[in-house]
Design a protein around this motif. Structure first.
Motif, PDB file in Angstrom:
ATOM      1  N   LEU A 104       0.843  -1.192   0.000  1.00 34.24           N
ATOM      2  CA  LEU A 104       0.000   0.000   0.000  1.00 34.24           C
ATOM      3  C   LEU A 104       0.877   1.240   0.000  1.00 34.24           C
ATOM      4  O   LEU A 104       1.772   1.380   0.836  1.00 34.24           O
ATOM      5  CB  LEU A 104      -0.898   0.005   1.240  1.00 34.24           C
ATOM      6  N   ALA A 105       0.625   2.119  -0.947  1.00 36.82           N
ATOM      7  CA  ALA A 105       1.282   3.425  -0.995  1.00 36.82           C
ATOM      8  C   ALA A 105       0.194   4.476  -0.842  1.00 36.82           C
ATOM      9  O   ALA A 105      -0.980   4.212  -1.107  1.00 36.82           O
ATOM     10  CB  ALA A 105       2.018   3.604  -2.322  1.00 36.82           C
ATOM     11  N   GLN A 106       0.590   5.656  -0.422  1.00 41.33           N
ATOM     12  CA  GLN A 106      -0.397   6.722  -0.268  1.00 41.33           C
ATOM     13  C   GLN A 106       0.277   8.058  -0.483  1.00 41.33           C
ATOM     14  O   GLN A 106       1.479   8.188  -0.310  1.00 41.33           O
ATOM     15  CB  GLN A 106      -1.071   6.642   1.096  1.00 41.33           C
ATOM     16  N   GLY A 107      -0.520   9.033  -0.897  1.00 42.71           N
ATOM     17  CA  GLY A 107       0.030  10.363  -1.092  1.00 42.71           C
ATOM     18  C   GLY A 107      -0.973  11.289  -1.737  1.00 42.71           C
ATOM     19  O   GLY A 107      -2.108  10.905  -2.034  1.00 42.71           O
ATOM     20  N   THR A 108      -0.531  12.499  -1.987  1.00 39.76           N
ATOM     21  CA  THR A 108      -1.373  13.503  -2.628  1.00 39.76           C
ATOM     22  C   THR A 108      -1.347  13.333  -4.142  1.00 39.76           C
ATOM     23  O   THR A 108      -2.370  13.419  -4.805  1.00 39.76           O
ATOM     24  CB  THR A 108      -0.890  14.920  -2.242  1.00 39.76           C
ATOM     25  N   PHE A 109      -0.175  13.114  -4.705  1.00 40.30           N
ATOM     26  CA  PHE A 109       0.019  12.871  -6.137  1.00 40.30           C
ATOM     27  C   PHE A 109      -0.553  13.990  -6.999  1.00 40.30           C
ATOM     28  O   PHE A 109      -1.217  13.756  -8.002  1.00 40.30           O
ATOM     29  CB  PHE A 109      -0.560  11.511  -6.557  1.00 40.30           C
ATOM     30  N   ASP A 110      -0.283  15.211  -6.588  1.00 43.92           N
ATOM     31  CA  ASP A 110      -0.722  16.372  -7.355  1.00 43.92           C
ATOM     32  C   ASP A 110       0.354  16.688  -8.382  1.00 43.92           C
ATOM     33  O   ASP A 110       1.531  16.770  -8.041  1.00 43.92           O
ATOM     34  CB  ASP A 110      -0.929  17.549  -6.401  1.00 43.92           C
ATOM     35  N   LEU A 111      -0.023  16.875  -9.606  1.00 45.21           N
ATOM     36  CA  LEU A 111       0.918  17.126 -10.698  1.00 45.21           C
ATOM     37  C   LEU A 111       1.975  16.016 -10.730  1.00 45.21           C
ATOM     38  O   LEU A 111       3.114  16.180 -10.298  1.00 45.21           O
ATOM     39  CB  LEU A 111       1.564  18.504 -10.583  1.00 45.21           C
ATOM     40  N   LEU A 112       1.565  14.895 -11.235  1.00 46.69           N
ATOM     41  CA  LEU A 112       2.387  13.691 -11.297  1.00 46.69           C
ATOM     42  C   LEU A 112       3.762  13.986 -11.891  1.00 46.69           C
ATOM     43  O   LEU A 112       3.875  14.677 -12.897  1.00 46.69           O
ATOM     44  CB  LEU A 112       1.646  12.658 -12.151  1.00 46.69           C
ATOM     45  N   HIS A 113       4.807  13.465 -11.252  1.00 52.84           N
ATOM     46  CA  HIS A 113       6.180  13.695 -11.707  1.00 52.84           C
ATOM     47  C   HIS A 113       7.020  12.432 -11.504  1.00 52.84           C
ATOM     48  O   HIS A 113       6.547  11.459 -10.901  1.00 52.84           O
ATOM     49  CB  HIS A 113       6.789  14.908 -10.992  1.00 52.84           C
ATOM     50  N   ILE A 160      -3.649   4.806  -2.087  1.00 48.15           N
ATOM     51  CA  ILE A 160      -4.662   5.706  -1.537  1.00 48.15           C
ATOM     52  C   ILE A 160      -4.243   7.130  -1.884  1.00 48.15           C
ATOM     53  O   ILE A 160      -3.143   7.564  -1.534  1.00 48.15           O
ATOM     54  CB  ILE A 160      -4.786   5.552  -0.012  1.00 48.15           C
ATOM     55  N   VAL A 161      -5.117   7.832  -2.577  1.00 45.04           N
ATOM     56  CA  VAL A 161      -4.877   9.220  -2.959  1.00 45.04           C
ATOM     57  C   VAL A 161      -5.611  10.110  -1.956  1.00 45.04           C
ATOM     58  O   VAL A 161      -6.820   9.961  -1.749  1.00 45.04           O
ATOM     59  CB  VAL A 161      -5.366   9.482  -4.399  1.00 45.04           C
ATOM     60  N   ALA A 162      -4.874  11.002  -1.332  1.00 49.46           N
ATOM     61  CA  ALA A 162      -5.445  11.865  -0.295  1.00 49.46           C
ATOM     62  C   ALA A 162      -6.527  12.777  -0.859  1.00 49.46           C
ATOM     63  O   ALA A 162      -6.387  13.329  -1.950  1.00 49.46           O
ATOM     64  CB  ALA A 162      -4.347  12.710   0.337  1.00 49.46           C
ATOM     65  N   ARG A 163      -7.581  12.922  -0.109  1.00 49.52           N
ATOM     66  CA  ARG A 163      -8.617  13.893  -0.464  1.00 49.52           C
ATOM     67  C   ARG A 163      -8.064  15.296  -0.219  1.00 49.52           C
ATOM     68  O   ARG A 163      -7.317  15.528   0.734  1.00 49.52           O
ATOM     69  CB  ARG A 163      -9.867  13.666   0.371  1.00 49.52           C
ATOM     70  N   SER A 164      -8.443  16.215  -1.068  1.00 45.32           N
ATOM     71  CA  SER A 164      -7.927  17.586  -0.974  1.00 45.32           C
ATOM     72  C   SER A 164      -8.142  18.181   0.412  1.00 45.32           C
ATOM     73  O   SER A 164      -7.258  18.851   0.956  1.00 45.32           O
ATOM     74  CB  SER A 164      -8.579  18.473  -2.036  1.00 45.32           C
ATOM     75  N   ALA A 165      -9.289  17.935   1.013  1.00 48.44           N
ATOM     76  CA  ALA A 165      -9.600  18.499   2.332  1.00 48.44           C
ATOM     77  C   ALA A 165      -8.672  17.969   3.420  1.00 48.44           C
ATOM     78  O   ALA A 165      -8.500  18.614   4.456  1.00 48.44           O
ATOM     79  CB  ALA A 165     -11.051  18.199   2.694  1.00 48.44           C
ATOM     80  N   ASN A 166      -8.070  16.807   3.194  1.00 48.60           N
ATOM     81  CA  ASN A 166      -7.190  16.210   4.197  1.00 48.60           C
ATOM     82  C   ASN A 166      -5.730  16.609   4.031  1.00 48.60           C
ATOM     83  O   ASN A 166      -4.890  16.216   4.838  1.00 48.60           O
ATOM     84  CB  ASN A 166      -7.312  14.686   4.163  1.00 48.60           C
ATOM     85  N   VAL A 167      -5.419  17.348   2.994  1.00 53.49           N
ATOM     86  CA  VAL A 167      -4.039  17.782   2.762  1.00 53.49           C
ATOM     87  C   VAL A 167      -3.844  19.101   3.510  1.00 53.49           C
ATOM     88  O   VAL A 167      -4.193  20.169   3.020  1.00 53.49           O
ATOM     89  CB  VAL A 167      -3.738  17.941   1.256  1.00 53.49           C
ATOM     90  N   THR A 168      -3.313  18.987   4.716  1.00 49.75           N
ATOM     91  CA  THR A 168      -3.159  20.167   5.575  1.00 49.75           C
ATOM     92  C   THR A 168      -1.700  20.478   5.887  1.00 49.75           C
ATOM     93  O   THR A 168      -1.412  21.495   6.493  1.00 49.75           O
ATOM     94  CB  THR A 168      -3.922  19.964   6.895  1.00 49.75           C
ATOM     95  N   HIS A 169      -0.796  19.613   5.486  1.00 51.56           N
ATOM     96  CA  HIS A 169       0.619  19.776   5.814  1.00 51.56           C
ATOM     97  C   HIS A 169       1.404  20.528   4.735  1.00 51.56           C
ATOM     98  O   HIS A 169       2.598  20.755   4.889  1.00 51.56           O
ATOM     99  CB  HIS A 169       1.255  18.405   6.057  1.00 51.56           C
ATOM    100  N   LYS A 170       0.733  20.892   3.651  1.00 54.89           N
ATOM    101  CA  LYS A 170       1.367  21.639   2.566  1.00 54.89           C
ATOM    102  C   LYS A 170       0.274  22.363   1.798  1.00 54.89           C
ATOM    103  O   LYS A 170      -0.907  22.253   2.130  1.00 54.89           O
ATOM    104  CB  LYS A 170       2.158  20.710   1.645  1.00 54.89           C
ATOM    105  N   ARG A 171       0.663  23.077   0.756  1.00 55.60           N
ATOM    106  CA  ARG A 171      -0.327  23.806  -0.036  1.00 55.60           C
ATOM    107  C   ARG A 171      -1.387  22.854  -0.588  1.00 55.60           C
ATOM    108  O   ARG A 171      -1.100  21.692  -0.875  1.00 55.60           O
ATOM    109  CB  ARG A 171       0.348  24.537  -1.196  1.00 55.60           C
ATOM    110  N   ALA A 172      -2.593  23.370  -0.737  1.00 49.55           N
ATOM    111  CA  ALA A 172      -3.700  22.558  -1.247  1.00 49.55           C
ATOM    112  C   ALA A 172      -3.387  22.062  -2.659  1.00 49.55           C
ATOM    113  O   ALA A 172      -2.735  22.758  -3.441  1.00 49.55           O
ATOM    114  CB  ALA A 172      -4.985  23.374  -1.259  1.00 49.55           C
ATOM    115  N   PRO A 173      -3.850  20.868  -2.992  1.00 49.45           N
ATOM    116  CA  PRO A 173      -3.619  20.351  -4.342  1.00 49.45           C
ATOM    117  C   PRO A 173      -4.241  21.244  -5.413  1.00 49.45           C
ATOM    118  O   PRO A 173      -5.280  21.867  -5.193  1.00 49.45           O
ATOM    119  CB  PRO A 173      -4.308  18.983  -4.326  1.00 49.45           C
ATOM    120  N   VAL A 174      -3.606  21.260  -6.564  1.00 51.22           N
ATOM    121  CA  VAL A 174      -4.117  21.990  -7.719  1.00 51.22           C
ATOM    122  C   VAL A 174      -5.276  21.212  -8.339  1.00 51.22           C
ATOM    123  O   VAL A 174      -6.292  21.781  -8.723  1.00 51.22           O
ATOM    124  CB  VAL A 174      -2.989  22.194  -8.764  1.00 51.22           C
TER     125      VAL A 174
END
Length: 142
Positions: free
Chosen positions: A5-14, A34-48
């Protein structure tokens, strides 16, 4: 069958994301992401990008067997449902392995926690961070 199992925000895939997921896939026979829901991303800028779009991009990768959005309020709910053998953290993710292992144990989830290795840039100027990609876009287009 070993479930990784991997998890992350994965915003702007690189390429850093690809490296992480390929390494996670090698730790099992089946890779769940598991891809984080935008509302749960609080440790960095919100996903694009919207969570569904990020999930769909991750799910389209050949190395990924199953991609799903995280739970709205409890990150451990999908982990309980998936019942992985190993959780693979990205090399730069803010999670504390020992704290995750304790929380898993408290919930009766028996799985290991490992951290993926970093990936060095393959050439000068290769960007391995969503934040750096956004900064570059702003430098060149804003």
């Amino acid at each position: 069958m070993v479930r990784a199992l991997a998890q992350g925000t994965f915003d702007l895939l690189h390429p850093g994301h690809i490296h992480y997921l390929e390494e996670a896939a090698r730790m099992g026979d089946e890779l769940y992401v598991i891809v984080a829901r935008s509302a749960n991303v609080t440790h960095k800028r919100a996903p694009v990008l919207d969570g569904r779009q990020r999930r769909d991009m991750i799910g389209a990768l050949e190395v990924v067997d199953h991609a799903l959005l995280g739970h709205e309020s409890d990150i451990f709910v999908p982990i309980e449902e998936i019942d992985p053998d190993v959780i693979v953290l990205g090399h730069d993710q803010h999670h504390d392995e020992a704290a995750i292992e304790r929380a898993l144990g408290d919930r009766g989830i028996d799985c290991g926690v490992r951290r993926a290795s970093p990936r060095d840039p393959a050439y000068d100027g290769e960007l391995l961070s969503t934040g750096r990609i956004v900064d570059r876009i702003c430098e060149r287009r804003c």
